[in-house]
Design a protein around this motif. Sequence first.
Motif, PDB file in Angstrom:
ATOM      1  N   PHE A 279     115.338  30.897  -3.414  1.00 35.03           N
ATOM      2  CA  PHE A 279     116.553  31.867  -2.530  1.00 35.03           C
ATOM      3  C   PHE A 279     116.511  31.181  -1.345  1.00 35.03           C
ATOM      4  N   GLU A 280     116.050  30.678  -0.783  1.00 37.24           N
ATOM      5  CA  GLU A 280     115.513  29.954   0.203  1.00 37.24           C
ATOM      6  C   GLU A 280     116.449  28.657   0.303  1.00 37.24           C
ATOM      7  N   HIS A 281     115.452  27.783  -0.894  1.00 37.06           N
ATOM      8  CA  HIS A 281     116.065  26.924  -1.248  1.00 37.06           C
ATOM      9  C   HIS A 281     117.942  26.499  -2.102  1.00 37.06           C
TER      10      HIS A 281
ATOM     11  N   LEU B 123     121.026  24.581  -1.132  1.00 44.01           N
ATOM     12  CA  LEU B 123     121.439  23.600  -1.759  1.00 44.01           C
ATOM     13  C   LEU B 123     123.115  24.113  -1.787  1.00 44.01           C
ATOM     14  N   VAL B 124     122.909  25.457  -2.068  1.00 48.02           N
ATOM     15  CA  VAL B 124     124.697  25.910  -2.238  1.00 48.02           C
ATOM     16  C   VAL B 124     125.724  25.208  -0.957  1.00 48.02           C
ATOM     17  N   GLN B 125     124.852  25.320   0.471  1.00 44.36           N
ATOM     18  CA  GLN B 125     125.699  24.615   1.367  1.00 44.36           C
ATOM     19  C   GLN B 125     125.700  23.640   0.562  1.00 44.36           C
TER      20      GLN B 125
ATOM     21  N   PRO C 258     123.151  21.970   6.527  1.00 45.12           N
ATOM     22  CA  PRO C 258     122.405  23.142   5.822  1.00 45.12           C
ATOM     23  C   PRO C 258     121.260  24.105   6.437  1.00 45.12           C
ATOM     24  N   VAL C 259     121.495  24.973   6.575  1.00 48.12           N
ATOM     25  CA  VAL C 259     120.157  26.269   7.423  1.00 48.12           C
ATOM     26  C   VAL C 259     119.770  26.899   6.241  1.00 48.12           C
ATOM     27  N   SER C 260     118.460  27.167   6.088  1.00 41.14           N
ATOM     28  CA  SER C 260     117.823  28.472   5.563  1.00 41.14           C
ATOM     29  C   SER C 260     117.959  29.474   6.596  1.00 41.14           C
TER      30      SER C 260
END
Length: 188
Positions: free
Chosen positions: A114-116, A120-122, A135-137
Motif C-alpha cells: 500500500f505504501e508503494h 507510485l500514485v504520487q 513522493p513520500v509514504s
Amino acid sequence: MELTMTTHAGARSAPGSLNDRWHRLALNLFAFVVIAHWAEHIVQAIQVFVLGWPRPQAGGVLGLWIPWLVTSEWMHYGYAVIMLIGFFVLAPGFTGRAKKWWKTALWIQFWHHFEHLLLLVQALTGRNLLGGPVPVSILQLVLPRVELHLFYNLIVFVPMVVAMYFHMRPSPQDRAEMRCTCAVGAAA
C-alpha cells in the motif's frame, strides 16, 4: 481461500501443485528473491552509513549499473506486488503455527505494498502527500526512506523466516495436515 484447482481427470493444476509437490522449490525461489532484495538494501545502507555516500547516489548494486531503475517507483511497486503475490499464492501450503507466521508476513507486506502504491500514485500524478517536494509514504513522514525500507524488509522477513522454520519442522499435528514435502525428513 483455497487455491487448489483440479482438471477433468482429477489431476492438480498449477496452483495446487505449487502448494504440494512444488512447494519446497517455490519457497526456495521466493526466499532467494527476498534475500537478494535484502542484499540490495544492505548494500545501500553500507553506501550511506559506512561509505558516506549521499542518499541520492546510494542505490545498492543495481543502482551502480542501472541508476534510473532504482529511482523508478514502478520498479519498487512491481517488487512489492511480486512479494504480495508470492505470500498469497504460497500461503495454502502452510499449516498450523507456520501459517499464522506466514499470514503475519503477508499482512505486513500488504501494508508495505500500500505504501508503494501511494508512492507510485504520487509519482504518476505529480501530486505529493502533504504538498511535499517528492513522493513520500505515510511512515516515511517519520522515518527516512533508507531506514524505513530496512525496517520494512526486517519486519516482513522475520515472520517469513519463522514461518518457514515451523513449516520445515512442524508439530506432529501440523505435519499431518501438510500436503507438501517441505518438512525435514519428509519424502521428496
